[in-house]
Motif scaffolding. Structure first.
Motif, PDB file in Angstrom:
ATOM      1  N   GLY A  65      46.724  41.006  37.032  1.00  0.00           N
ATOM      2  CA  GLY A  65      45.876  39.561  36.600  1.00  0.00           C
ATOM      3  C   GLY A  65      46.258  39.045  35.127  1.00  0.00           C
ATOM      4  O   GLY A  65      45.706  38.533  34.679  1.00  0.00           O
ATOM      5  N   VAL A 194      37.747  28.309  40.112  1.00  0.00           N
ATOM      6  CA  VAL A 194      36.738  28.499  38.706  1.00  0.00           C
ATOM      7  C   VAL A 194      35.580  27.664  39.092  1.00  0.00           C
ATOM      8  O   VAL A 194      35.694  26.348  39.405  1.00  0.00           O
ATOM      9  CB  VAL A 194      37.576  28.260  37.366  1.00  0.00           C
ATOM     10  CG1 VAL A 194      36.459  28.627  36.239  1.00  0.00           C
ATOM     11  CG2 VAL A 194      38.465  28.906  37.012  1.00  0.00           C
ATOM     12  N   GLU A 198      30.818  28.341  35.719  1.00  0.00           N
ATOM     13  CA  GLU A 198      31.791  29.172  34.665  1.00  0.00           C
ATOM     14  C   GLU A 198      32.510  28.106  33.707  1.00  0.00           C
ATOM     15  O   GLU A 198      32.572  28.595  32.707  1.00  0.00           O
ATOM     16  CB  GLU A 198      32.783  29.812  35.460  1.00  0.00           C
ATOM     17  CG  GLU A 198      32.562  31.145  36.213  1.00  0.00           C
ATOM     18  CD  GLU A 198      33.518  31.631  37.159  1.00  0.00           C
ATOM     19  OE1 GLU A 198      33.209  32.910  37.335  1.00  0.00           O
ATOM     20  OE2 GLU A 198      34.266  30.901  37.712  1.00  0.00           O
ATOM     21  N   GLN A 275      42.485  31.318  29.714  1.00  0.00           N
ATOM     22  CA  GLN A 275      41.314  31.856  30.351  1.00  0.00           C
ATOM     23  C   GLN A 275      41.216  31.262  31.880  1.00  0.00           C
ATOM     24  O   GLN A 275      40.845  32.304  32.611  1.00  0.00           O
ATOM     25  CB  GLN A 275      39.941  31.915  29.652  1.00  0.00           C
ATOM     26  CG  GLN A 275      38.809  32.576  30.498  1.00  0.00           C
ATOM     27  CD  GLN A 275      37.584  32.631  29.533  1.00  0.00           C
ATOM     28  OE1 GLN A 275      37.883  32.169  28.146  1.00  0.00           O
ATOM     29  NE2 GLN A 275      36.523  32.873  29.953  1.00  0.00           N
ATOM     30  N   VAL A 276      41.294  30.035  32.022  1.00  0.00           N
ATOM     31  CA  VAL A 276      41.309  29.449  33.389  1.00  0.00           C
ATOM     32  C   VAL A 276      42.684  29.897  34.273  1.00  0.00           C
ATOM     33  O   VAL A 276      42.193  30.325  35.345  1.00  0.00           O
ATOM     34  CB  VAL A 276      41.474  27.976  33.148  1.00  0.00           C
ATOM     35  CG1 VAL A 276      41.830  27.349  34.598  1.00  0.00           C
ATOM     36  CG2 VAL A 276      40.104  27.382  32.616  1.00  0.00           C
ATOM     37  N   THR A 279      41.800  33.678  35.353  1.00  0.00           N
ATOM     38  CA  THR A 279      40.611  33.915  36.110  1.00  0.00           C
ATOM     39  C   THR A 279      41.042  33.182  37.653  1.00  0.00           C
ATOM     40  O   THR A 279      40.856  33.785  38.661  1.00  0.00           O
ATOM     41  CB  THR A 279      39.331  32.806  35.757  1.00  0.00           C
ATOM     42  OG1 THR A 279      39.084  33.706  34.423  1.00  0.00           O
ATOM     43  CG2 THR A 279      38.395  33.120  36.830  1.00  0.00           C
ATOM     44  N   ARG A 283      41.922  35.105  40.976  1.00  0.00           N
ATOM     45  CA  ARG A 283      41.474  34.948  42.514  1.00  0.00           C
ATOM     46  C   ARG A 283      42.338  34.553  43.555  1.00  0.00           C
ATOM     47  O   ARG A 283      41.834  34.746  44.804  1.00  0.00           O
ATOM     48  CB  ARG A 283      40.159  34.085  42.274  1.00  0.00           C
ATOM     49  CG  ARG A 283      39.309  34.721  41.529  1.00  0.00           C
ATOM     50  CD  ARG A 283      38.034  33.598  40.857  1.00  0.00           C
ATOM     51  NE  ARG A 283      36.983  34.296  40.176  1.00  0.00           N
ATOM     52  CZ  ARG A 283      36.147  33.760  39.528  1.00  0.00           C
ATOM     53  NH1 ARG A 283      35.997  32.248  39.401  1.00  0.00           N
ATOM     54  NH2 ARG A 283      35.067  34.307  38.777  1.00  0.00           N
TER      55      ARG A 283
END
Length: 335
Positions: A65, A194, A198, A275-276, A279, A283
């Motif tokens: 990740g 996302v 969030e 960060q996007v 995340t 996923r």
């Protein structure tokens, strides 16, 4: 050609024709990015949707990740070279995909070139640089591309979308192909990986989601910060959503304020983009691992369902009567 030890992606365009069957036999799935060439405002490139679709498609093949260095490759796409060992089997056949505790590799994928052109909404078609194709052409074209990949030996196909209008055309094409060939077709839109809650935590109470807005701008910054011009525009607050909590789809000719985009660009940042990316990428890999581990579908059939008294008669059998049509009121049911 060979995959990294932890799985990943091989570029389809570098597979020699003589090795295709072996690669397909060893692969767990194929990947097709779908984007658009479309105006996103003075601050974003015309290929915004392609950057995001291709970027997250590569993230699907990552073994962890972690976020790659901004502007670089994700590390999920393997170099061409070497040879495939068909005896090694696929990750789904060998064991649990991505289970590093037992030594099993992550899923092995084959990355196909992105579909660059798409049907674009009336809200962006008049703006410079938007290249739009008719929806009926888009569905037929996508159906041919998807069926071609499945026919090449890849019954599992992940489609990573970067352009919201593709959701309807790709879905229609997937449904058509799934009735003709044995296939498991998975459509994932990076934008939905996302949640709105969030993005509120990340950007604050002002609207960040939307075409060319802070969320999409940050997404591009997470992959290619040099392509973004944050100083090219001032904030253009978008039209408020309807004050209801129920799902709906609202299509309007020009949702003023609107300049082919809208949003609070001052909220976008490279840090938010990283960060996007982390995340949504994590996923996406979780979805792929679960999908590859799931049982494959049965072949499609045009025959009626079996009856309790015996095998199903063929469609059009006199004992059954003519096959129902849309004119008779037959439906596919709700999904």
């Amino acid at each position: 050609m060979t995959w990294p030890a932890g799985g990943g992606l091989l570029p389809a365009t570098r597979i020699p024709g003589g090795e295709l069957a072996a690669v397909a036999a060893a692969a767990d799935y194929a990947v097709l990015p779908v984007g658009a060439v479309e105006w996103h405002g003075p601050h974003l490139p015309l290929g915004t949707d392609l950057i995001l679709a291709e970027g997250f498609a590569a993230e699907a093949g990552g073994s962890s990740g972690g976020v790659a260095e901004a502007g670089g490759s994700s590390g999920g796409v393997a170099e061409a070279g070497g040879a495939v060992d068909p005896a090694a089997g696929s990750a789904s056949a060998a064991g649990s995909p991505g289970d590093t505790t037992t030594g099993f590799p992550g899923p092995r994928g084959v990355l196909f070139p992105a579909v660059p052109y798409a049907a674009c909404p009336g809200q962006t078609r008049p703006w410079p640089g938007t290249v739009s194709i008719r929806p009926e052409i888009a569905v037929g074209y996508l159906a041919d591309v998807i069926e071609g990949i499945v026919a090449a030996g890849f019954p599992r196909l992940l489609i990573v979308n970067g352009h919201d209008a593709n959701m309807s055309t790709v879905r229609a094409a997937m449904e058509w192909v799934s009735g003709r060939r044995t296939a498991s077709l998975l459509l994932v839109n990076w934008f939905q990986l996302v949640t709105p809650a969030e993005t509120t935590e990340l950007y604050g109470p002002l609207t960040a989601r939307g075409h060319g807005g802070a969320y999409e701008t940050s997404g591009v910054l997470g992959f290619d910060p040099g392509a973004v011009r944050l100083d090219a525009v001032a904030d253009l607050p978008p039209k408020p959503k309807l004050p209801v909590g129920h799902p709906y789809v609202l299509v309007e000719s020009r949702p003023d304020p609107w300049q082919g985009w809208s949003g609070h660009i001052s909220l976008a940042s490279e840090a938010a983009g990283r960060q996007v990316r982390a995340t949504a990428g994590a996923r996406l890999r979780e979805i792929v691992a679960a999908w590859v581990a799931a049982p494959p579908p049965a072949p499609p059939t045009a025959d009626p369902l079996p009856t309790p008294d015996g095998p199903a008669p063929a469609a059009g059998d006199p004992a059954v009567g003519p096959t129902p049509t849309a004119a008779d009121g037959a439906t596919g049911g709700d999904r």
